[in-house]
Every structure is written in structure tokens, then in C-alpha cells.
Design an enzyme around this catalytic site. Structure first.
Site, PDB file in Angstrom:
ATOM      1  CB  THR A  38     -37.647  -2.979  37.548  1.00 17.28           C
ATOM      2  OG1 THR A  38     -37.143  -3.371  36.108  1.00 17.28           O
ATOM      3  CG2 THR A  38     -39.195  -3.907  37.797  1.00 17.28           C
TER       4      THR A  38
ATOM      5  CG  MET B  44     -34.634  -3.013  40.567  1.00 15.25           C
ATOM      6  SD  MET B  44     -35.441  -3.340  42.165  1.00 15.25           S
ATOM      7  CE  MET B  44     -35.359  -4.878  42.404  1.00 15.25           C
ATOM      8  N   PRO B  45     -32.204  -1.374  37.843  1.00 15.98           N
ATOM      9  CG  PRO B  45     -31.851  -1.005  35.614  1.00 15.98           C
ATOM     10  CD  PRO B  45     -32.688  -1.648  36.373  1.00 15.98           C
ATOM     11  CE1 TYR B  46     -31.349   4.120  44.649  1.00 13.20           C
ATOM     12  CE2 TYR B  46     -29.093   4.104  44.485  1.00 13.20           C
ATOM     13  CZ  TYR B  46     -30.185   4.474  45.081  1.00 13.20           C
ATOM     14  OH  TYR B  46     -30.286   5.638  46.055  1.00 13.20           O
TER      15      TYR B  46
ATOM     16  CG  PHE C 236     -35.708   1.891  41.800  1.00 19.46           C
ATOM     17  CD1 PHE C 236     -37.134   2.157  42.584  1.00 19.46           C
ATOM     18  CD2 PHE C 236     -35.673   0.663  41.476  1.00 19.46           C
ATOM     19  CE1 PHE C 236     -37.906   1.151  42.702  1.00 19.46           C
ATOM     20  CE2 PHE C 236     -36.693  -0.546  41.825  1.00 19.46           C
ATOM     21  CZ  PHE C 236     -37.929  -0.190  42.425  1.00 19.46           C
TER      22      PHE C 236
END
Length: 70
Positions: free
Chosen positions: A39, A1-3, A41
Site C-alpha cells: 500500500t 498508505m504512504p504516497y 505508492f
């Protein structure tokens, strides 16, 4: 889940430009790292000009120094 957090100064980025940044960063993560865009962000923080510095100067002073002939 990259941010991904992008910080820019409050100097007039339009909603369209911000949407393009979000889309472009998401596409890059999909292409390079095979991440799921659902997923991923991307957050854009806008920082007041007086709260941003470059080269030991407030960014507005730094920009002015670039405009002056040497």
C-alpha cells in the site's frame, strides 16, 4: 498508505534507475516506519529542464555556471 512523489529533471534517468528509486524508497518506508509495501505508492514526475530552476536561474544556466572557473 504512504504516497511519495519524486520530481527529477528529464535528463536521462533510465527505467532501471527509476525502478531502483521506487524500490529504495519503498524499502526505506518499510524499514523506518514499518509501512506495508503493498500500500506504498511512489510516483516519479519528470520535469522539463526549462521548467526547473535553482538559485534564481533555469537549471541549465545554473549547471553551466558551476562549470565556469571563478
Amino acid at each position: 498508505m504512504p504516497y511519495v512523489n519524486i520530481r527529477i529533471t528529464r535528463d536521462g534517468a533510465t527505467p532501471e534507475q527509476k525502478a531502483e528509486l521506487i524500490r529504495g524508497v519503498t524499502d526505506l518506508l518499510v524499514r523506518v516506519l514499518d509501512k506495508n509495501p503493498a500500500t506504498t505508492f511512489v510516483v516519479i514526475d519528470e520535469v522539463a529542464m526549462e521548467d526547473w530552476g535553482v538559485g534564481g536561474l533555469p537549471v541549465e544556466d545554473y549547471n553551466r555556471s558551476l562549470e565556469q572557473p571563478s
